[in-house]
Design a protein around this motif. Structure first.
Motif, PDB file in Angstrom:
ATOM      1  N   MET A   1     -33.449  13.469 -41.750  1.00 37.21           N
ATOM      2  CA  MET A   1     -33.547  12.461 -40.720  1.00 37.21           C
ATOM      3  C   MET A   1     -33.284  11.101 -41.341  1.00 37.21           C
ATOM      4  O   MET A   1     -33.913  10.723 -42.312  1.00 37.21           O
ATOM      5  N   PRO A   2     -32.350  10.335 -40.789  1.00 37.90           N
ATOM      6  CA  PRO A   2     -32.103   9.003 -41.320  1.00 37.90           C
ATOM      7  C   PRO A   2     -33.307   8.096 -41.078  1.00 37.90           C
ATOM      8  O   PRO A   2     -34.032   8.265 -40.119  1.00 37.90           O
ATOM      9  N   VAL A   3     -33.472   7.162 -41.965  1.00 42.06           N
ATOM     10  CA  VAL A   3     -34.608   6.253 -41.868  1.00 42.06           C
ATOM     11  C   VAL A   3     -34.128   4.898 -41.384  1.00 42.06           C
ATOM     12  O   VAL A   3     -33.212   4.315 -41.954  1.00 42.06           O
ATOM     13  N   ALA A   4     -34.738   4.403 -40.302  1.00 37.52           N
ATOM     14  CA  ALA A   4     -34.383   3.088 -39.755  1.00 37.52           C
ATOM     15  C   ALA A   4     -35.257   2.036 -40.410  1.00 37.52           C
ATOM     16  O   ALA A   4     -36.262   1.633 -39.872  1.00 37.52           O
ATOM     17  N   LEU A   5     -34.874   1.638 -41.598  1.00 33.37           N
ATOM     18  CA  LEU A   5     -35.670   0.669 -42.342  1.00 33.37           C
ATOM     19  C   LEU A   5     -34.755  -0.390 -42.891  1.00 33.37           C
ATOM     20  O   LEU A   5     -33.760  -0.090 -43.533  1.00 33.37           O
ATOM     21  N   ASN A   6     -35.067  -1.616 -42.638  1.00 30.56           N
ATOM     22  CA  ASN A   6     -34.283  -2.711 -43.173  1.00 30.56           C
ATOM     23  C   ASN A   6     -34.921  -3.126 -44.498  1.00 30.56           C
ATOM     24  O   ASN A   6     -35.672  -4.087 -44.554  1.00 30.56           O
ATOM     25  N   ALA A   7     -34.639  -2.381 -45.547  1.00 30.53           N
ATOM     26  CA  ALA A   7     -35.254  -2.619 -46.851  1.00 30.53           C
ATOM     27  C   ALA A   7     -34.787  -3.916 -47.482  1.00 30.53           C
ATOM     28  O   ALA A   7     -35.412  -4.417 -48.396  1.00 30.53           O
ATOM     29  N   ASN A   8     -33.694  -4.464 -46.999  1.00 29.88           N
ATOM     30  CA  ASN A   8     -33.207  -5.724 -47.545  1.00 29.88           C
ATOM     31  C   ASN A   8     -33.895  -6.930 -46.913  1.00 29.88           C
ATOM     32  O   ASN A   8     -33.634  -8.050 -47.277  1.00 29.88           O
ATOM     33  N   ARG A   9     -34.770  -6.675 -45.951  1.00 28.31           N
ATOM     34  CA  ARG A   9     -35.427  -7.770 -45.253  1.00 28.31           C
ATOM     35  C   ARG A   9     -36.941  -7.545 -45.208  1.00 28.31           C
ATOM     36  O   ARG A   9     -37.507  -7.237 -44.178  1.00 28.31           O
ATOM     37  N   PRO A  10     -37.620  -7.686 -46.344  1.00 28.99           N
ATOM     38  CA  PRO A  10     -39.075  -7.592 -46.290  1.00 28.99           C
ATOM     39  C   PRO A  10     -39.622  -8.709 -45.416  1.00 28.99           C
ATOM     40  O   PRO A  10     -39.036  -9.775 -45.326  1.00 28.99           O
ATOM     41  N   VAL A  11     -40.736  -8.439 -44.770  1.00 29.04           N
ATOM     42  CA  VAL A  11     -41.291  -9.438 -43.865  1.00 29.04           C
ATOM     43  C   VAL A  11     -42.650  -9.914 -44.325  1.00 29.04           C
ATOM     44  O   VAL A  11     -43.379  -9.207 -44.986  1.00 29.04           O
ATOM     45  N   ARG A  12     -42.983 -11.113 -43.947  1.00 33.29           N
ATOM     46  CA  ARG A  12     -44.301 -11.675 -44.217  1.00 33.29           C
ATOM     47  C   ARG A  12     -45.146 -11.686 -42.949  1.00 33.29           C
ATOM     48  O   ARG A  12     -46.334 -11.832 -43.011  1.00 33.29           O
ATOM     49  N   SER A  13     -44.505 -11.555 -41.809  1.00 35.94           N
ATOM     50  CA  SER A  13     -45.240 -11.592 -40.554  1.00 35.94           C
ATOM     51  C   SER A  13     -45.048 -10.290 -39.802  1.00 35.94           C
ATOM     52  O   SER A  13     -44.358  -9.404 -40.250  1.00 35.94           O
ATOM     53  N   ALA A  14     -45.645 -10.219 -38.631  1.00 30.23           N
ATOM     54  CA  ALA A  14     -45.600  -9.010 -37.821  1.00 30.23           C
ATOM     55  C   ALA A  14     -44.373  -9.010 -36.914  1.00 30.23           C
ATOM     56  O   ALA A  14     -44.482  -8.925 -35.703  1.00 30.23           O
ATOM     57  N   ALA A  15     -43.171  -9.119 -37.475  1.00 22.89           N
ATOM     58  CA  ALA A  15     -41.955  -9.176 -36.684  1.00 22.89           C
ATOM     59  C   ALA A  15     -41.543  -7.797 -36.180  1.00 22.89           C
ATOM     60  O   ALA A  15     -41.063  -7.662 -35.070  1.00 22.89           O
ATOM     61  N   ALA A  16     -41.692  -6.762 -36.970  1.00 26.30           N
ATOM     62  CA  ALA A  16     -41.311  -5.402 -36.599  1.00 26.30           C
ATOM     63  C   ALA A  16     -42.529  -4.667 -36.052  1.00 26.30           C
ATOM     64  O   ALA A  16     -43.660  -4.967 -36.424  1.00 26.30           O
ATOM     65  N   PRO A  17     -42.300  -3.684 -35.170  1.00 24.60           N
ATOM     66  CA  PRO A  17     -43.424  -2.920 -34.633  1.00 24.60           C
ATOM     67  C   PRO A  17     -44.227  -2.159 -35.697  1.00 24.60           C
ATOM     68  O   PRO A  17     -45.410  -1.928 -35.521  1.00 24.60           O
ATOM     69  N   TYR A  18     -43.607  -1.756 -36.803  1.00 27.13           N
ATOM     70  CA  TYR A  18     -44.321  -1.062 -37.883  1.00 27.13           C
ATOM     71  C   TYR A  18     -44.049  -1.726 -39.220  1.00 27.13           C
ATOM     72  O   TYR A  18     -42.924  -2.126 -39.512  1.00 27.13           O
ATOM     73  N   LEU A  19     -45.079  -1.831 -40.024  1.00 20.44           N
ATOM     74  CA  LEU A  19     -44.964  -2.320 -41.390  1.00 20.44           C
ATOM     75  C   LEU A  19     -45.308  -1.196 -42.344  1.00 20.44           C
ATOM     76  O   LEU A  19     -46.254  -0.435 -42.106  1.00 20.44           O
ATOM     77  N   VAL A  20     -44.557  -1.102 -43.415  1.00 15.78           N
ATOM     78  CA  VAL A  20     -44.813  -0.131 -44.474  1.00 15.78           C
ATOM     79  C   VAL A  20     -45.028  -0.911 -45.760  1.00 15.78           C
ATOM     80  O   VAL A  20     -44.294  -1.847 -46.061  1.00 15.78           O
ATOM     81  N   GLY A  21     -46.050  -0.539 -46.490  1.00 10.00           N
ATOM     82  CA  GLY A  21     -46.344  -1.197 -47.757  1.00 10.00           C
ATOM     83  C   GLY A  21     -47.553  -0.558 -48.403  1.00 10.00           C
ATOM     84  O   GLY A  21     -47.930   0.560 -48.066  1.00 10.00           O
ATOM     85  N   ALA A  30     -48.567   2.887 -43.459  1.00 14.27           N
ATOM     86  CA  ALA A  30     -47.674   2.484 -42.374  1.00 14.27           C
ATOM     87  C   ALA A  30     -48.602   2.114 -41.244  1.00 14.27           C
ATOM     88  O   ALA A  30     -49.515   2.878 -40.905  1.00 14.27           O
ATOM     89  N   VAL A  31     -48.404   0.948 -40.678  1.00 14.31           N
ATOM     90  CA  VAL A  31     -49.310   0.486 -39.640  1.00 14.31           C
ATOM     91  C   VAL A  31     -48.527  -0.229 -38.541  1.00 14.31           C
ATOM     92  O   VAL A  31     -47.598  -0.983 -38.821  1.00 14.31           O
ATOM     93  N   ALA A  32     -48.926   0.069 -37.305  1.00 13.78           N
ATOM     94  CA  ALA A  32     -48.348  -0.648 -36.169  1.00 13.78           C
ATOM     95  C   ALA A  32     -48.842  -2.084 -36.238  1.00 13.78           C
ATOM     96  O   ALA A  32     -50.006  -2.330 -36.543  1.00 13.78           O
ATOM     97  N   THR A  33     -47.975  -3.025 -35.965  1.00 12.96           N
ATOM     98  CA  THR A  33     -48.368  -4.428 -36.096  1.00 12.96           C
ATOM     99  C   THR A  33     -49.466  -4.804 -35.111  1.00 12.96           C
ATOM    100  O   THR A  33     -50.190  -5.754 -35.348  1.00 12.96           O
ATOM    101  N   GLY A  34     -49.632  -4.041 -34.044  1.00 17.46           N
ATOM    102  CA  GLY A  34     -50.727  -4.272 -33.119  1.00 17.46           C
ATOM    103  C   GLY A  34     -52.042  -3.707 -33.629  1.00 17.46           C
ATOM    104  O   GLY A  34     -53.097  -3.949 -33.062  1.00 17.46           O
ATOM    105  N   GLY A  35     -51.975  -2.927 -34.719  1.00 22.28           N
ATOM    106  CA  GLY A  35     -53.164  -2.373 -35.334  1.00 22.28           C
ATOM    107  C   GLY A  35     -53.744  -1.148 -34.656  1.00 22.28           C
ATOM    108  O   GLY A  35     -54.835  -0.706 -34.980  1.00 22.28           O
ATOM    109  N   ARG A  36     -53.032  -0.548 -33.731  1.00 24.48           N
ATOM    110  CA  ARG A  36     -53.567   0.597 -32.991  1.00 24.48           C
ATOM    111  C   ARG A  36     -53.105   1.943 -33.512  1.00 24.48           C
ATOM    112  O   ARG A  36     -53.538   2.975 -33.005  1.00 24.48           O
ATOM    113  N   ALA A  37     -52.236   1.967 -34.494  1.00 24.21           N
ATOM    114  CA  ALA A  37     -51.755   3.234 -35.057  1.00 24.21           C
ATOM    115  C   ALA A  37     -51.385   3.005 -36.509  1.00 24.21           C
ATOM    116  O   ALA A  37     -51.116   1.888 -36.931  1.00 24.21           O
TER     117      ALA A  37
END
Length: 74
Positions: A1-21, A30-37
């Motif tokens: 399965m291809p991974v939809a990850l923009n690895a060239n654009r790490p974020v400091r804020s909650a711009a994407a629905p999911y953050l991995v780190g 891996a956490v939903a930026t809303g904190g519910r999953a």
């Protein structure tokens, strides 16, 4: 399965629905930026795969966190 990850654009804020780190203890999360999953994962790839499935593998919906992610188990 291809991974939809923009690895060239790490974020400091909650711009994407999911953050991995890493949390403050070095666990991969891996956490939903809303904190519910999200979860703790054995590897970075597992965390990315989870977030990708949860977002339907849409481009720009999963981003890498620059700073440690705060993750709580409720």
């Amino acid at each position: 399965m291809p991974v939809a990850l923009n690895a060239n654009r790490p974020v400091r804020s909650a711009a994407a629905p999911y953050l991995v780190g890493q949390d403050g203890k070095g666990h991969w999360v891996a956490v939903a930026t809303g904190g519910r999953a999200g979860g703790l994962f054995r590897t970075r790839q597992d965390a990315i795969r989870y977030a990708c499935v949860e977002t339907g593998c849409r481009p720009d919906d999963v981003a890498l966190a620059v700073e440690p992610i705060r993750f709580r188990l409720s």
